[in-house]
Design a protein around this motif. Structure first.
Motif, PDB file in Angstrom:
ATOM      1  N   THR A  59       0.873  -1.167   0.144  1.00  0.00           N
ATOM      2  CA  THR A  59      -0.064   0.127   0.028  1.00  0.00           C
ATOM      3  C   THR A  59       0.948   1.355  -0.116  1.00  0.00           C
ATOM      4  O   THR A  59       0.933   2.072  -0.848  1.00  0.00           O
ATOM      5  N   THR A  60       1.762   1.269   0.872  1.00  0.00           N
ATOM      6  CA  THR A  60       2.664   2.498   1.219  1.00  0.00           C
ATOM      7  C   THR A  60       3.992   2.136   1.590  1.00  0.00           C
ATOM      8  O   THR A  60       4.646   2.937   1.710  1.00  0.00           O
ATOM      9  N   ASN A  81       4.546   0.516  -4.488  1.00  0.00           N
ATOM     10  CA  ASN A  81       3.470   1.165  -3.618  1.00  0.00           C
ATOM     11  C   ASN A  81       2.352   1.446  -4.476  1.00  0.00           C
ATOM     12  O   ASN A  81       2.240   2.372  -5.216  1.00  0.00           O
ATOM     13  N   GLY A 108      -0.756   2.020  -3.534  1.00  0.00           N
ATOM     14  CA  GLY A 108      -1.645   2.915  -2.903  1.00  0.00           C
ATOM     15  C   GLY A 108      -3.067   2.705  -2.605  1.00  0.00           C
ATOM     16  O   GLY A 108      -3.936   3.405  -1.986  1.00  0.00           O
TER      17      GLY A 108
END
Length: 92
Positions: free
Chosen positions: A14-15, A61, A63
């Motif tokens: 995700t990050t 990533n 997001g």
């Protein structure tokens, strides 16, 4: 460190791509971060290219949270369109 391979596994986060790469390279010998590419729209980390025990790996990533799964991706570097077409035909 120069790596001679055409196949690179990709990990999706995700990050946390940079943090994951930093952790993995800190515990696995013969590992290092090669480059970090930022997202021009957000200035945050987008892709981290690193080597784990001699194996090239990319962390992305995305997001968004896809949740944990057994899925993974490979990138295959090709010299030209003919090589891409050969791989495409072989995969069918």
């Amino acid at each position: 460190m120069k790596i001679e391979t055409k196949v690179t596994p990709w990990l999706t986060f995700t990050t946390q791509a940079k943090e994951a790469a930093e952790f993995y390279t800190s515990v696995i010998p013969d590992s290092q971060i090669l480059s970090i590419q930022n997202n021009p729209a957000t200035s945050g980390v987008l892709v981290v290219n690193f080597v784990l025990g001699g194996l090239p790996v990319c962390a992305l990533n995305a997001g968004q949270d896809f949740g944990f799964s057994n899925a993974f991706s490979f990138s295959v570097a090709c010299d030209d369109q003919d090589e891409i077409d050969t791989l495409r035909i072989s995969a069918h």
